[in-house]
Enzyme design. Sequence first.
Site, mmCIF file in Angstrom:
data_model
loop_
_atom_site.group_PDB
_atom_site.id
_atom_site.type_symbol
_atom_site.label_atom_id
_atom_site.label_comp_id
_atom_site.label_asym_id
_atom_site.label_seq_id
_atom_site.Cartn_x
_atom_site.Cartn_y
_atom_site.Cartn_z
ATOM 1 C CD GLU A 1 -4.476 13.088 9.147
ATOM 2 O OE1 GLU A 1 -5.091 14.489 9.151
ATOM 3 O OE2 GLU A 1 -4.176 12.550 9.075
ATOM 4 N NE ARG A 2 -4.690 8.074 9.141
ATOM 5 C CZ ARG A 2 -4.560 7.289 8.164
ATOM 6 N NH1 ARG A 2 -5.498 6.168 6.960
ATOM 7 N NH2 ARG A 2 -3.158 7.544 7.574
ATOM 8 C CG ASN B 1 -1.103 15.446 11.044
ATOM 9 O OD1 ASN B 1 -0.030 15.958 10.991
ATOM 10 N ND2 ASN B 1 -2.066 14.456 10.483
ATOM 11 C CD GLU C 1 3.001 10.781 10.699
ATOM 12 O OE1 GLU C 1 1.528 11.083 11.105
ATOM 13 O OE2 GLU C 1 3.508 9.534 10.705
ATOM 14 N NE ARG D 1 6.300 4.254 13.171
ATOM 15 C CZ ARG D 1 5.344 4.543 12.555
ATOM 16 N NH1 ARG D 1 5.348 4.412 11.044
ATOM 17 N NH2 ARG D 1 4.048 5.293 13.061
ATOM 18 C CE LYS E 1 0.582 8.742 17.782
ATOM 19 N NZ LYS E 1 0.367 8.176 16.159
ATOM 20 C CG ASP F 1 0.596 5.389 14.475
ATOM 21 O OD1 ASP F 1 -0.696 6.175 14.991
ATOM 22 O OD2 ASP F 1 0.639 5.706 13.190
ATOM 23 C CD GLU G 1 -1.944 10.670 20.807
ATOM 24 O OE1 GLU G 1 -1.717 11.016 21.568
ATOM 25 O OE2 GLU G 1 -2.040 10.308 19.319
ATOM 26 C CD GLU H 1 -4.156 5.425 11.756
ATOM 27 O OE1 GLU H 1 -4.647 6.407 12.801
ATOM 28 O OE2 GLU H 1 -4.039 5.988 10.567
ATOM 29 C CD GLU I 1 -3.533 -10.055 19.385
ATOM 30 O OE1 GLU I 1 -4.040 -10.198 20.887
ATOM 31 O OE2 GLU I 1 -2.355 -10.082 19.963
ATOM 32 C CD1 TRP J 1 5.149 4.726 4.602
ATOM 33 C CD2 TRP J 1 4.839 6.275 6.207
ATOM 34 N NE1 TRP J 1 4.674 6.177 3.870
ATOM 35 C CE2 TRP J 1 4.594 7.071 5.128
ATOM 36 C CE3 TRP J 1 4.907 7.231 7.098
ATOM 37 C CZ2 TRP J 1 4.412 8.027 4.935
ATOM 38 C CZ3 TRP J 1 4.389 8.399 7.220
ATOM 39 C CH2 TRP J 1 3.993 9.290 5.807
#
Lengths: 678, 678
Positions: free
Chosen positions: B156-157, B199, B282, B332, B356, B361, B383, B389, B510, B540
């Site tokens: 994943e990613r 996940n 999620e 969020r 994180k 995210d 983290e 990603e 950026e 989201w």
Amino acid sequence: MSRAEEFHPAWLPPEAFGPVGARRTLVLGDGPLAGTVREEVARAEDRYGGGASGPPYDLVLAVAGSGPLPDTAEAVVAECGPIGAEGFVAGRRDGVTVVLADDPAGLLYGFFHVVRLGERAFTGAFGPQAHRPAARLRVLDHWDNVDVHPVMGQVERGYAGGSIFWRDGAARGDLARVRAYGRLLAACGVNAITVNNVNVHATEARLPTERLDDVAAIAAALRPYGVRVHLAVAFSAPVDPGGLPTADPLDNDVRAWWAGVTAQVYAAIPDFGGYLVKADSEGQPGPFTYGRGHADGANMLAAALEPHGGVVRWRAFVYDHRQDWRDRSTDRARAAYDHFVPLDGRFSRNVILQVKHGPIDFQPREPVSPLFAAMPETRLALELQVTQEYTGQQRHVCHLAPMWSEVLRFEPEGPGGPDVATLVTGDPASSGESGGLAGVSNVGDDHYWTGHPLAQANLYAFGRLAWTPRTDSAAILDEWIGLTFAASRDLAALRRELHAIMDGSWRTYERYTSPLGVGFMVRPGDHYGPDVDGYEYTPWGTYHHADRDGVGVDRTRATGTGFTGQYPRPWSEVYESLERCPDELLLFFHHVPYGHVLRDGTTVIQHIYDTHFAGVEEVVAARSRWEGLAGAVDPDLHARVSTLFDEQLRCAREWRDQINTYFYRKSGVPDAHGRRIH
Amino acid sequence: MSRAEEFHPAWLPPEAFGPVGARRTLVLGDGPLAGTVREEVARAEDRYGGGASGPPYDLVLAVAGSGPLPDTAEAVVAECGPIGAEGFVAGRRDGVTVVLADDPAGLLYGFFHVVRLGERAFTGAFGPQAHRPAARLRVLDHWDNVDVHPVMGQVERGYAGGSIFWRDGAARGDLARVRAYGRLLAACGVNAITVNNVNVHATEARLPTERLDDVAAIAAALRPYGVRVHLAVAFSAPVDPGGLPTADPLDNDVRAWWAGVTAQVYAAIPDFGGYLVKADSEGQPGPFTYGRGHADGANMLAAALEPHGGVVRWRAFVYDHRQDWRDRSTDRARAAYDHFVPLDGRFSRNVILQVKHGPIDFQPREPVSPLFAAMPETRLALELQVTQEYTGQQRHVCHLAPMWSEVLRFEPEGPGGPDVATLVTGDPASSGESGGLAGVSNVGDDHYWTGHPLAQANLYAFGRLAWTPRTDSAAILDEWIGLTFAASRDLAALRRELHAIMDGSWRTYERYTSPLGVGFMVRPGDHYGPDVDGYEYTPWGTYHHADRDGVGVDRTRATGTGFTGQYPRPWSEVYESLERCPDELLLFFHHVPYGHVLRDGTTVIQHIYDTHFAGVEEVVAARSRWEGLAGAVDPDLHARVSTLFDEQLRCAREWRDQINTYFYRKSGVPDAHGRRIH
């Protein structure tokens, strides 16, 4: 659940056969199609007690020359000239209803005509009247994959479960379902299907060679219903699986390969219909790979099919799907015309160019494709999308027959000229070498065949319009209701409510989705639900050009892409003119300020708000009507539609809010009525 | 290609061992890690001709108490106090370089320290100086799936091919590669990995039960490098595969089930590290399902691990991913704080809350998460996302160490207070019960391990920052260059060019992507490339609120979501204030008009244009520099990076054009410098 109950009877419930089943019927004719009629009659008589043996008959169904007719029937025959393939004559006098055909297919269509008429078939006197299919080719193209595709699944753009033909790489072998499907098709007038997706992947490319038994089994199941099988083929098949070094259509080995493969196909399926090809389109291979043109490619396949009487249908859906969004001079709408009009007259007589109804891709509102007025020397077929890719994906009620009728009645060469129906079906007195009508099937292995039970009406209407393209769409819906809900205790009330729910459902869908013909504000990939900018910066050629001042695509000759110039006068002038362009197509042809005033006096921005609020209200009203039908239709069917209405309403609100918010954020213009915009 | 050449040596090419290999080295110590050091030394000596037997030694590598030391080494020992786990002391006097450790892991780290020093390790005199890892836990979390996930794939990613551990549902069994990976990790300071995705799908949920042999084999391969294995576990595992009726963390059977499973894990892997859990996030199951809180859930697993010395890492990444975009009060960014701060002090001592770096995210620019200042009674881990990603997916050069350094040096409680490094690693003199650093791995079975060869530097820097969080990021890059390109004929020139390409690459990224901290203008799903409105109307929780007048998310207490209030003073006031808020975070905290003037005197809209034009120009310059390195690095590596630079430039231009066009269309403000905006 018994075998027979695995799938819903759709428009052929037992009750629809009550009037026929209660009569005495004589069937005269030979062969499997006449056999099908006999079976139908016998089954109906078994259930409804008719058919005591021998004369006098209430109903005579006869193929000309198949035996001595009762006197009344002879009298009807005497009034008729030749009827022609698939046609029939129906009349009633002296208490006898007579259906005569020149061939068994006509007999079958005539039988279902009697079923549709119901008690009216046995009341008073009428006719005799000839009924002939407008188009020889009335085909449903299944975008079914044999292997489950990693992205598109078993059925590309399918919203009704799996394929009725294929599952996980194998033929399903469920021929009972295929036969039932053939019966439904015969009852609405469809006479051909394509059993695999126009996007032909590796396994599917082997259908004409290594998997022919699977196709032949499907063809055998459909044959008694007059439905012929077509295959979508890969232009590159001579290379893979063929093993040749090229698929160049002018290469002799390639031509020989296709001739050989085609001969094998006909050996297995003598009534095989032909090939369908998506070439040089969205990644599919085609003649461009070999420096050849589309006429070279199509004619090469046509030559292989010609000795066997088959046709090749070549899709006109060719465009650059790797466009640069920055480049406003390239216009996907122009592509089919630019590619194909120069080839007019260069296609063999058994090539049919299959043209989507609009220049882009099955949007809820597009102008009619300019190709229909531009290729007089080419057999053109009209391609409609019965599967609801862009019209609610069979989760929304969206009855499409009114849209199709508008397309069929449009006069591409100008008011008073031939309409699209004429252009694709040919003059009724002509040789019959027309293109016909093709529909992308909306059928899957869902219990109701079409996911949304009310989407059955789209399948039915496609067939009926392919047979008689000028029939009023409301009358077709009326037929469908009468057949499908023949068991209803209060059919008149149900009919009224269903008309109220369905007649205007396409325009309702249009109102709550993308405005004024601008199209493509759907989520990329799945094409369901709104994403206003979803395609705006992509290579797909589908843009709306909204900015803080206005919205729409300038396709005029004066200042835009020049697409309007692909139409003959007066349409070119009508679309070019900001004043004369129909409101519903305004943003397809023009980029206008938000303050531009429409014919009804509202501005574009206010129209966007008004239609989106109204569209949702119309869904609320339709849902409420449907709730009122609890008890009036089968509870399972009622529950299914109710659940889908919840989703339709949720999605319609999402469209309303996203569209309104997007344009409010861009324009800064508040709603004149002060409604809530998020 | 031989086995050894299947994967690139990364920062451990043979040439990096030249200085050690040319010396005489004494290794004193027992056990597998000391054995690893002996093997390393022997291999280097074989190649570079050192190691003639017996004294005098140039290098002494010794675990304290493992044997009699040469005199010089004894003298160094005499100056040192206790060193502690994994640490070492390094010094040089009288021509002898001495590395002493209290345990074999420290010996291994000390050895790689000497390798990093190169000739400097054997020049002059230095030290003795103690080196201790700042954090006990320095872990890389692999988001690797055992089964290929239908949407997310094998990793994943992951942007570096398949998993080095798993393939198509099975363990790869390629332990040579796993060992090589462990060696690379030891050489940069990482001491743990999680071998499966947070996940946790059905097959992966069975790793601690039915698939333990596979995990034990990986652990055995990594053990000689001091790398311990962790597992991501499914909170619902007691139900499936466990077979219990519930996974309620307060249920005794559930607690017993986890205790039993954990005991089995430790029986198979005595040095097993612990569990990683993504719960109630999620779609992953969690304690909320059973009406319990996160402390209940984490403490239950902690109790199972406690007897064995393991830790549970519980991710703070919990938020509502089914938000209504219309609702501007839900934020969020607030979620982790709102969920977890009330639980401060309620977690067991072997629970680590893994946070994180930013509140959303892993965007290229976010403020530091307010949790770091808000949970003094909780062990917090930082983290970081090594896998790129949202930072170019290892197709773009984006050296992340400068971003991580900014995060680590941020002082969450206010200027002068402890920095993030201190908060997650603990006071060096403390009990060591800190949280540590976790990174999401960027490694796959690609030849270069990381897809983009220059992305190896991110992996290396993660390890080095986890060991010494305040090391200058440019110095770390310098180390990486020196090791990786040790064979270079002109290392000084190469070093200069690579710094020029990589040092500022994160800020370049950026500049050409989303502006001023606004985040999330990526394509939904794959998160690569621009789609300004891609998440704007989704559930989201990631919005930018751009309209014709301005852009940005109002997170102030005064008029917005109140997120700024989650920070202590002065940050709460700094972020709340339009004047004091740092420009680079302006749109994260404020919705401002396009004409808002930034500190450098340009407006927001002009800043957007300027940075996007500049970012692309910087990519052009970096690409040009890289082209100049043809001949200076391995041709295959050069070609790989060249190809990737083509893609980076294409993508950067796409970002520039889409962002500029989007904001020009919205704002209507032309570029002050008249550059081309499409």
